[in-house]
Write a protein that holds these residues in place. Sequence first.
Motif, mmCIF file in Angstrom:
data_model
loop_
_atom_site.group_PDB
_atom_site.id
_atom_site.type_symbol
_atom_site.label_atom_id
_atom_site.label_comp_id
_atom_site.label_asym_id
_atom_site.label_seq_id
_atom_site.Cartn_x
_atom_site.Cartn_y
_atom_site.Cartn_z
ATOM 1 N N TRP A 102 0.822 -1.222 0.000
ATOM 2 C CA TRP A 102 0.000 0.000 0.000
ATOM 3 C C TRP A 102 0.850 1.264 0.000
ATOM 4 O O TRP A 102 0.453 2.284 -0.566
ATOM 5 C CB TRP A 102 -0.953 0.004 1.194
ATOM 6 C CG TRP A 102 -0.317 -0.055 2.551
ATOM 7 C CD1 TRP A 102 0.015 -1.177 3.259
ATOM 8 C CD2 TRP A 102 0.053 1.048 3.381
ATOM 9 N NE1 TRP A 102 0.577 -0.850 4.463
ATOM 10 C CE2 TRP A 102 0.618 0.521 4.579
ATOM 11 C CE3 TRP A 102 -0.039 2.437 3.259
ATOM 12 C CZ2 TRP A 102 1.088 1.314 5.607
ATOM 13 C CZ3 TRP A 102 0.436 3.244 4.292
ATOM 14 C CH2 TRP A 102 0.987 2.677 5.443
ATOM 15 N N TYR A 135 -1.925 4.801 -3.787
ATOM 16 C CA TYR A 135 -2.165 4.054 -2.548
ATOM 17 C C TYR A 135 -3.049 2.825 -2.778
ATOM 18 O O TYR A 135 -2.834 1.760 -2.200
ATOM 19 C CB TYR A 135 -2.802 5.069 -1.605
ATOM 20 C CG TYR A 135 -3.334 4.651 -0.266
ATOM 21 C CD1 TYR A 135 -2.783 3.638 0.485
ATOM 22 C CD2 TYR A 135 -4.408 5.364 0.285
ATOM 23 C CE1 TYR A 135 -3.277 3.328 1.733
ATOM 24 C CE2 TYR A 135 -4.906 5.075 1.537
ATOM 25 C CZ TYR A 135 -4.341 4.040 2.258
ATOM 26 O OH TYR A 135 -4.836 3.746 3.496
ATOM 27 N N ARG A 188 -11.403 -0.822 -0.965
ATOM 28 C CA ARG A 188 -10.098 -0.160 -0.970
ATOM 29 C C ARG A 188 -9.320 -0.388 -2.272
ATOM 30 O O ARG A 188 -8.177 0.056 -2.388
ATOM 31 C CB ARG A 188 -9.247 -0.668 0.196
ATOM 32 C CG ARG A 188 -9.953 -0.640 1.513
ATOM 33 C CD ARG A 188 -10.386 0.735 1.904
ATOM 34 N NE ARG A 188 -9.235 1.624 2.052
ATOM 35 C CZ ARG A 188 -9.323 2.878 2.436
ATOM 36 N NH1 ARG A 188 -10.516 3.412 2.689
ATOM 37 N NH2 ARG A 188 -8.238 3.622 2.567
ATOM 38 N N GLN A 245 -8.079 -1.497 9.289
ATOM 39 C CA GLN A 245 -8.638 -0.309 9.943
ATOM 40 C C GLN A 245 -10.128 -0.450 10.226
ATOM 41 O O GLN A 245 -10.631 0.009 11.260
ATOM 42 C CB GLN A 245 -8.351 0.932 9.096
ATOM 43 C CG GLN A 245 -6.878 1.136 8.815
ATOM 44 C CD GLN A 245 -6.021 0.989 10.065
ATOM 45 O OE1 GLN A 245 -6.398 1.480 11.133
ATOM 46 N NE2 GLN A 245 -4.881 0.326 9.955
ATOM 47 N N ASN A 262 -8.675 6.084 16.130
ATOM 48 C CA ASN A 262 -7.421 6.254 15.405
ATOM 49 C C ASN A 262 -6.490 5.114 15.767
ATOM 50 O O ASN A 262 -6.282 4.825 16.946
ATOM 51 C CB ASN A 262 -6.750 7.587 15.753
ATOM 52 C CG ASN A 262 -5.566 7.901 14.838
ATOM 53 O OD1 ASN A 262 -5.414 7.293 13.786
ATOM 54 N ND2 ASN A 262 -4.745 8.853 15.236
ATOM 55 N N GLY A 267 1.391 3.630 9.756
ATOM 56 C CA GLY A 267 0.730 4.894 9.460
ATOM 57 C C GLY A 267 -0.322 5.132 10.525
ATOM 58 O O GLY A 267 -0.440 4.366 11.488
ATOM 59 N N CYS A 268 -1.082 6.196 10.377
ATOM 60 C CA CYS A 268 -2.232 6.445 11.253
ATOM 61 C C CYS A 268 -3.486 6.390 10.392
ATOM 62 O O CYS A 268 -3.486 6.912 9.273
ATOM 63 C CB CYS A 268 -2.162 7.833 11.895
ATOM 64 S SG CYS A 268 -1.492 7.831 13.551
ATOM 65 N N PHE A 269 -4.518 5.791 10.935
ATOM 66 C CA PHE A 269 -5.743 5.648 10.171
ATOM 67 C C PHE A 269 -6.930 5.978 11.062
ATOM 68 O O PHE A 269 -7.203 5.278 12.032
ATOM 69 C CB PHE A 269 -5.855 4.233 9.608
ATOM 70 C CG PHE A 269 -4.714 3.879 8.700
ATOM 71 C CD1 PHE A 269 -4.782 4.158 7.346
ATOM 72 C CD2 PHE A 269 -3.562 3.317 9.200
ATOM 73 C CE1 PHE A 269 -3.729 3.861 6.513
ATOM 74 C CE2 PHE A 269 -2.491 3.014 8.377
ATOM 75 C CZ PHE A 269 -2.576 3.289 7.029
ATOM 76 N N GLU A 302 -12.884 8.212 6.248
ATOM 77 C CA GLU A 302 -11.525 7.814 6.621
ATOM 78 C C GLU A 302 -10.506 8.849 6.196
ATOM 79 O O GLU A 302 -10.603 9.452 5.122
ATOM 80 C CB GLU A 302 -11.163 6.467 5.989
ATOM 81 C CG GLU A 302 -9.722 6.066 6.272
ATOM 82 C CD GLU A 302 -9.376 4.671 5.809
ATOM 83 O OE1 GLU A 302 -8.195 4.424 5.542
ATOM 84 O OE2 GLU A 302 -10.285 3.823 5.696
ATOM 85 N N SER A 304 -6.211 8.930 6.040
ATOM 86 C CA SER A 304 -5.018 8.090 6.164
ATOM 87 C C SER A 304 -3.769 8.947 6.285
ATOM 88 O O SER A 304 -3.568 9.874 5.492
ATOM 89 C CB SER A 304 -4.883 7.182 4.934
ATOM 90 O OG SER A 304 -6.043 6.404 4.753
ATOM 91 N N GLY A 351 -0.610 12.063 3.132
ATOM 92 C CA GLY A 351 -1.936 11.526 2.852
ATOM 93 C C GLY A 351 -3.000 12.575 3.093
ATOM 94 O O GLY A 351 -2.794 13.765 2.850
#
Length: 502
Positions: A102, A135, A188, A245, A262, A267-269, A302, A304, A351
């Motif tokens: 990704w 992505y 996705r 996620q 979160n 990464g943070c999602f 969402e 990202s 992102g």
Amino acid sequence: MDKVILALDQGTSSSRAIIFDRSGIIRSVAQKEFTQIFPRSGWVEHDPHQIWSSQAAVIAEAISEIGITGKDIAGIGITNQRETVIVWDKETEEPIYNAIVWQDRRTSEYIDSLKADKGVAEMIRAKTGLIPDAYFSASKIKWILDNVPGARRRAEQGKLLCGTVDTWLVWRLTRGDVHVTDASNASRTMLFNINTLEWDEDLLRLFGIPASMLPSVKASSEVYGHTTTTIFAHKVPIAGIAGDQQAALFGQMCVEPGAIKNTYGTGCFLLMNSGDKPIMSENRLLSTIAWKIGDKVTYALEGSIFVAGSVVQWLRDGLGCIKCSNDVEELAASVSDTGGVYFVPALTGLGAPYWDPYARGQISGISRGTTAAHIARAALEGIAFQTYDIVSAMVRDSGIPVANLKVDGGASHNNLLMQFQSDILSTQVLRPRITETTALGAAYLAGLAVGYWDSTDEIKSQWQVERIFTPKADSADVNERLRGWYDAVRRTLSDYKPEISF
């Protein structure tokens, strides 16, 4: 003994197997890292055989640790790194290329050409809820078909299959009997219409991907098939699938519209439950399918963040200022603030809500007094600032104020980061007693399908908070810090032009 649920958590850097009991308590955990492959700058790959072998190894380790067999497992839930895609030969089961991860940016120029056509970009957004970006899976599949000799011809002859990592694991667990994905993962790929709940013919034509390659799309909670691999002496139902996620959103029991979580991982999602209808973002967020249970689809907004926990890895491996990732909190806490340093961790682009794949990381505000501790603290704060950007966009899109933020993932154990997150958001941050919510969500989905748990109401009673972080910062200080952050981001963006001429 009472039966248990086995959750397979196949992540970006490791594969894990976690066994939960009926109370949602962890009985056993096993984890194994695998190789990260970087053929060129901006390219990220995994060996599909290593993905499978590492996952098989941790399954065996987790079940042997507590002395159980397949007959003791009520069901298997799978959660996975999303968007990462694998193409393999239908007969030989051999991947024709490494999994393209990704994080990989190799198709950015092609995606730019799509975004330049506003009609195409809007069609993609209207059908998928996604903003065109490298992505997602579609351009990765196209790249493999275009660049592996003979691949496109074989695909058109129906000889190749593809799928995200969940699909690959189910295929291997059933020895090729079952080729499926769930609605959350399908949403996705940038090939799935989230309104009609089908692979979209217009998008398949746009990317040149034969429909015969794609898996069947199922609910996130149902029995897809049974294991036939020798890992288990008995056949075990595979009964739950969700992208990592979405699984975390379910594991956090964010089952009401407006609930938000979160996950602080590589990464943070951030995901916000948006109910039974998708919200088309006006603030460059994504609309995605959270899960499908029975005939009911739940959607989510969402945002990202590409680089979160991986910035700590960079501090460790790139700068060498910490020996292990857990050391970052102590180092950052050794100073009272960043000393005016801002760290925008755009190491693989930015992102949401910026969507700038060409942005690169920047550390600004450095002086003679700057130390490694200031940079470490700025790195942690950069994660929290990016989270603030997305939460603010979600509130504007949904019109729902954030009551609190539920957190999970490795970096959620960092108390310094969580307190700063609460300060900058001016809201409570809730860390649950069980932070393995991604695996827990997959377990819950599988357990519901096989009747291990009766309902989401039963599951909701299991969620417990471990710690609440409450805002402590002065609002004027928060606003000043945000102004500094936005100035740093502006200088990081690829279209930034300093007001200097030569």
